[in-house]
Scaffold this active site. Structure first.
Site, PDB file in Angstrom:
ATOM      1  N   ARG A 181      35.905 155.577   7.286  1.00  0.00           N
ATOM      2  CA  ARG A 181      36.143 154.626   6.195  1.00  0.00           C
ATOM      3  C   ARG A 181      35.080 153.531   6.181  1.00  0.00           C
ATOM      4  O   ARG A 181      34.857 152.888   5.160  1.00  0.00           O
ATOM      5  CB  ARG A 181      37.548 154.036   6.294  1.00  0.00           C
ATOM      6  CG  ARG A 181      37.889 153.035   5.199  1.00  0.00           C
ATOM      7  CD  ARG A 181      39.390 152.881   4.994  1.00  0.00           C
ATOM      8  NE  ARG A 181      40.098 152.586   6.223  1.00  0.00           N
ATOM      9  CZ  ARG A 181      40.178 151.356   6.778  1.00  0.00           C
ATOM     10  NH1 ARG A 181      39.557 150.334   6.223  1.00  0.00           N
ATOM     11  NH2 ARG A 181      40.870 151.175   7.893  1.00  0.00           N
ATOM     12  N   TYR A 196      29.904 148.717 -20.749  1.00  0.00           N
ATOM     13  CA  TYR A 196      30.743 149.854 -20.399  1.00  0.00           C
ATOM     14  C   TYR A 196      32.217 149.517 -20.648  1.00  0.00           C
ATOM     15  O   TYR A 196      32.754 148.563 -20.079  1.00  0.00           O
ATOM     16  CB  TYR A 196      30.504 150.232 -18.941  1.00  0.00           C
ATOM     17  CG  TYR A 196      31.477 151.250 -18.403  1.00  0.00           C
ATOM     18  CD1 TYR A 196      31.702 152.453 -19.076  1.00  0.00           C
ATOM     19  CD2 TYR A 196      32.171 151.020 -17.229  1.00  0.00           C
ATOM     20  CE1 TYR A 196      32.597 153.383 -18.589  1.00  0.00           C
ATOM     21  CE2 TYR A 196      33.065 151.949 -16.724  1.00  0.00           C
ATOM     22  CZ  TYR A 196      33.275 153.126 -17.420  1.00  0.00           C
ATOM     23  OH  TYR A 196      34.171 154.057 -16.934  1.00  0.00           O
ATOM     24  N   ASP A 199      24.100 145.947 -14.156  1.00  0.00           N
ATOM     25  CA  ASP A 199      24.495 147.357 -14.158  1.00  0.00           C
ATOM     26  C   ASP A 199      23.264 148.164 -14.565  1.00  0.00           C
ATOM     27  O   ASP A 199      22.835 148.130 -15.719  1.00  0.00           O
ATOM     28  CB  ASP A 199      25.646 147.565 -15.150  1.00  0.00           C
ATOM     29  CG  ASP A 199      26.146 149.005 -15.182  1.00  0.00           C
ATOM     30  OD1 ASP A 199      25.433 149.905 -14.701  1.00  0.00           O
ATOM     31  OD2 ASP A 199      27.242 149.233 -15.722  1.00  0.00           O
ATOM     32  N   LYS A 203      26.447 159.259 -12.779  1.00  0.00           N
ATOM     33  CA  LYS A 203      25.606 159.557 -13.929  1.00  0.00           C
ATOM     34  C   LYS A 203      24.224 160.052 -13.487  1.00  0.00           C
ATOM     35  O   LYS A 203      24.112 161.120 -12.887  1.00  0.00           O
ATOM     36  CB  LYS A 203      25.533 158.330 -14.824  1.00  0.00           C
ATOM     37  CG  LYS A 203      26.891 157.681 -15.149  1.00  0.00           C
ATOM     38  CD  LYS A 203      27.880 158.627 -15.773  1.00  0.00           C
ATOM     39  CE  LYS A 203      29.090 157.948 -16.392  1.00  0.00           C
ATOM     40  NZ  LYS A 203      29.966 157.217 -15.448  1.00  0.00           N
TER      41      LYS A 203
END
Length: 382
Positions: free
Chosen positions: A50, A102, A175, A200
């Site tokens: 983790r 977005y 972003d 993406k």
């Protein structure tokens, strides 16, 4: 003008340790826990997946080099990376976001920011005076820019936004999903934090959910972002990490091909009688063209949008008639995708009902043009 596009070596993971077996492609370690060294041994070791695992460091180091960043953290999705940054704010903090951005993050902000005690202002980020007017001295903690913006592909002035943010004691968060570090490296323009939906372009094959956050410097804010990933369980899985590294090895090739085809398509559509408007920063008529020429590395991205004459019904008919273009959400893959954006964003969308958003893949551009023009010419709503 930046010249990142030809810089292809970094995406191969150069400078990172090779597997001790000599394997060119590092293996996938599926272990969730690792043997601890004897007490007092200060050698680096893995403890629990983790927090990190073998293989993760290579891709984080590669992306850190590509973005000219001080540190990088991979996440299980782009939304996980973005929300980890927002949740590193304190209750009462204020931040400025663009109107054109977005929609998934905008929906999360609308639903969740009040629960976290975070105040949000949405502005037209092409208007720097409007950005300045929405800064609250001593309370605004960051300005968030997405450039090119989704789905109108506005270009936001990163240098000026960094000056505005820093002048108010705030950070500039960018972003960089659409531009990728192949076209824009926001930290070199003054950004403090960079985020990606690595699902993406970075992955590029529509088979991995992934996200990334990077920082220009390691500070208390960054430590809170890292804490959010580790303790909210948002780390990227081992298999997904390996697929992401695989995809990044061809990042420069895919981005170059998509940019070239997008430019050709955008120019072609400006002459079609069924098209009311085309949004692409590579077009000289785009309001942000000059800024994009300065801020992007000689290409303008693989995304563009066009408004079909006849509104939603006409746009839906075009969707139904394409064969090479696939009617699907997402972007940045090797396949070309098309969607009517208002239908995806829902009733609160600010997008024209006839707007189609295009993600250009790597197919022959002549096939993409023929398919799209056939669909436009055969739809009968005027």
């Amino acid at each position: 003008m930046p010249t990142y596009l030809p810089d292809t070596t970094l995406a191969q993971g150069s400078g990172n340790a090779h597997d001790p077996t000599g394997a060119i492609i590092p293996p996938i370690y599926l272990a969730t826990t690792f043997l601890r060294p004897p007490a007092g041994d200060s050698a680096h070791c893995w403890s629990y997946s983790r927090y990190g695992y073998p293989g993760l460091e290579q891709i984080e180091a590669t992306l850190k080099e590509l973005e000219a960043a001080a540190d990088c953290r991979l996440f299980s999705s782009g939304m996980s990376a973005m929300t980890a940054v927002v949740m590193a704010l304190r209750p009462g903090d204020h931040c400025v976001f663009p109107i054109d951005m977005y929609h998934g993050l905008r929906a999360w902000l609308k639903q969740c920011s009040a629960h976290w005690g975070i105040r949000i202002s949405h502005v037209d980020m092409t208007n720097l005076n409007e950005v300045c007017a929405n800064i609250i001295p001593g309370e605004t903690r960051f300005v968030w820019a997405e450039t090119p913006s989704n789905p109108h592909w506005h270009i936001y002035d990163l240098t000026s936004l960094a000056e505005i943010a820093h002048g108010a004691g705030a950070k500039l968060v960018v972003d960089n999903t659409v531009a990728t570090p192949i076209l824009t490296r926001p930290i070199t323009f003054g950004a403090d934090i960079v985020v990606h939906s690595a699902t993406k372009y970075l992955n590029g094959h529509s088979d991995v959910l992934a996200g990334a956050a990077l920082t220009a410097k390691i500070d208390a804010f960054w430590e809170r972002v890292t804490f959010n990933r580790d303790y909210h369980g948002g780390i990227l899985g081992q298999f997904q990490s390996a697929l992401l590294m695989r995809g990044m090895r061809t990042l420069h090739l895919r981005v170059a091909r998509s940019c070239q085809s997008a430019m050709t398509l955008a120019h072609a559509l400006t002459h079609h009688p069924r098209i009311k408007a085309v949004f692409y920063p590579g077009l000289p008529t785009h309001p942000g063209h000059a800024l994009a020429s300065h801020q992007m590395a000689g290409a303008f991205g693989g995304m563009f949008s066009a408004v079909v004459e006849g509104g939603a019904n006409a746009a839906e008919q075009v969707l139904a008639r394409t064969r090479v273009w696939k009617p699907a959400t997402s972007l940045g893959g090797v396949e070309s995708l098309i969607e009517r954006r208002e239908a995806i964003e829902g009733p609160n969308s600010h997008v024209d009902p006839g707007l189609l958003r295009f993600s250009v893949g790597i197919e022959a551009v002549s096939d993409l043009i023929d398919d799209l023009f056939t669909a436009l010419d055969s739809s009968n709503v005027r």
